[in-house]
Enzyme design. Sequence first.
Site: not given
Length: 825
Positions: A498-499
């Site tokens: 998620e990043g």
Amino acid sequence: MLWLITFILIVLTASYHRMSLRLTTGLIGLWLAAYLVTHDLDSFSQGLWAAFLLIFMPLNIDSLRLRLISRPMFKLMKSALPPMSQTEREALEAGTVWWDAELFSGKPEWKVLLDLPPAKLSAEEQAFIDGPVETLCAMLNDWDITRNRMDLPKEVWDYIKQQKFCGIIIPEQYGGLEFSEMAHSEIVMKLSSRSSTAAVTVMVPNSLGPAKLLLAYGTEAQKNHYLPRLAKGEEIPAFALTGPHAGSDAGAMPDTGVVCYGDFEGKKTLGIRLNWEKRYITLGPVATVLGLAFKLYDPDHLLGDKEAIGITVALIPTDTPGVSIGRRHFPLDSAFQNGPNWGKDVFIPMDWIIGGVDQVGNGWKMLVQCLATGRAISLPALSVGGAKFTSRNTGAYARIRKQFNVPIGEFEGIEEPLAHMAGQTYILDAARKVTCAALDQGEKPSVISAILKYELTERMRKVINDGMDIQGGSGICMGPRNYLGRLYQVIPVSITVEGANILTRTMMIFGQGAIRCHPYIQKEMAALSQTDAELALKQFDQVFFEHIGFFMRNYATSYWMRLTNARFIQVPGDENTRPYFRQIARLSAGFAVLADIALLTLGGALKRKERISGHFADALSNLYLCSCVLKHYQNQGSLKEDLPLLHWACQQTLYQSQQSLLAILRKLPMPQGIWVLRALFSRRPMRPLAAFLSAIAFPLGKPCNPPDDNLIHQCASLLLADSPVRDRLTHGIYINDKPDDATGRIEVAFKAVLAAAPIEAKIKKAQKQKLLTKGDPSQLVSEALAKSVITQQEADLIDKANQARLAAITVDDFSPEELTGVKRS
């Protein structure tokens, strides 16, 4: 010198109160008139008048200001404005701003934070956590899942589906649970304290996935078809975004869809021919429906004039011809389902696009909008669960385990990581709860979601590393008794997904925050982008000079608060919290000043200066975390027993924020003419004269300091005692007292050792009186009993504690055949 000081005070006072340009001009004019009355009209006085007229006449006459100042600045800034891709623009516009904007303002409005209602669970949500979540946790054996099965058992999968764990966010009208974000967070947190595999399996369908995208953008037909099936677990969703050539840079994905006619269910149908290759897709190997992101093209203009339409998202059943799934990645001995998938010439009808034809090309906007909330819940909850789990069990282990006849938790060398674990866990839980409360009130703070994802996963990593250091050999020897080893192994997963954290810190938090949260940057960019030249200039003129006033106000505020250590500003709180509110205000003003200086000196190049933007991110993040700690302390009733945790958490975050601002000062390409800015924060001079003047004229006040030894001792002690503070700190994780369970035997031993502690103290006293021989009191039971130092009942308590201690510190061992699975010949 007196006249110079008076002039400086006028300018600072006008700036501090954000007086209008005309009023400021009038005050300076009065000062100049008073000077002329008391001095001869010599060449110096004439020079002052000339300077006054040259500076303030153009500023106060609109036509002159537009022609001489605003128009050149407009041209300069327009040429310096870096080009922005559509994906960058949509990422910047994702979500909303909240407390992050207040911190950026340099003058936080405390009511925005303190009036936020605390996050609470409904009776139904609490019953679900006490019932199905507790039951699911009891069903989980992490060693069996990760060593033997490499998957959740079938009965666990079935229970997850039956109890609608995949439908936490789905409304009741579609058969889901429709729980709050706080409940969502509590569920994931509790599961993560038992099995990361189970936590990931539950959190992914409720985070960034088909359900969230359907709720926000799906057609009614899509919602009615998929949401009930997703809620019941009849469909297992996965979201396919990342590929071999596009990780953080989603805009570089090579996966394509071409609008064309094809055969679908025996009919000629307008649709899309897809080709893709994805990897790192959680639940991908077992998914029944993929949320697929791809770049859509329309070379035959079947949808309109545009050929390259852009990133689009569609829902694709995995049994569609041409789809290949099933193979798995092996992420660091984790057992959650994760793997690649491919599609070769897969034809889908247009109504499989999420939202239908109207949403073609809007895929990236859809993703970043949904990610703005999802990233603030799932991974932060998992991180808090891991931190609470480690703090509770490792703290107990440090009380159980003895070396040199002393519990290891009493060694100063062990106290420091114990205090760090307790303090960081308090910070993590505060940030989680306060942010969930904001989300439940309808906020969608994208910058704060990035802060939470980065800070909570990183701080969880440090807490677990501390736990491993304290556990020593018992932490590194894998087996069913080792409760920490698998959690340690899986840490990099949360850091990566998620990043990736490096890019989240250096590019997203400040890069996005500087535009979204700054009160004027976005307005200036909008003015610079106007097509009507005259209207654009007038808008820019107004915003630009408001921006200058904002900068001067923050400079004056920062200067005054640095001079007085913020003692005279009005802040909320009590005697314990007011000093921290003041320091947040002081550092917020300094942060705002430095942000504007960075934008002034670097312009568009700032987004490439990732070391500087990373320090800005650290400063902002720590101010947010400290704010959450103060709010959390208030929400919990401002309990005196929690003060060590409050003080440790606030001092650590404020110190980190201060140090980040100092690092920025050292790195900014600051012109020599504004060297005084360094004196606001740093003792390090740019030149000897600057150091001399700042030391005499601008005393620096007391800086923020990290927690001292006494506070470290107090916080460490909280994890070594069975108390309400320890229970509050670790509330919400799975706790059991089963002596054959990895953590249950720790809990049993902890309580048994504490029960025996007063008796051991009695034996120690007898040793000092030379009634008993020297040695470990727990090993002198027979002698103490024979000499009537203790009773039989007390001897039984020590024996029970010794047995429980041995069970807790015993490490697994295996035969070679058990480890390899191969029998010796």
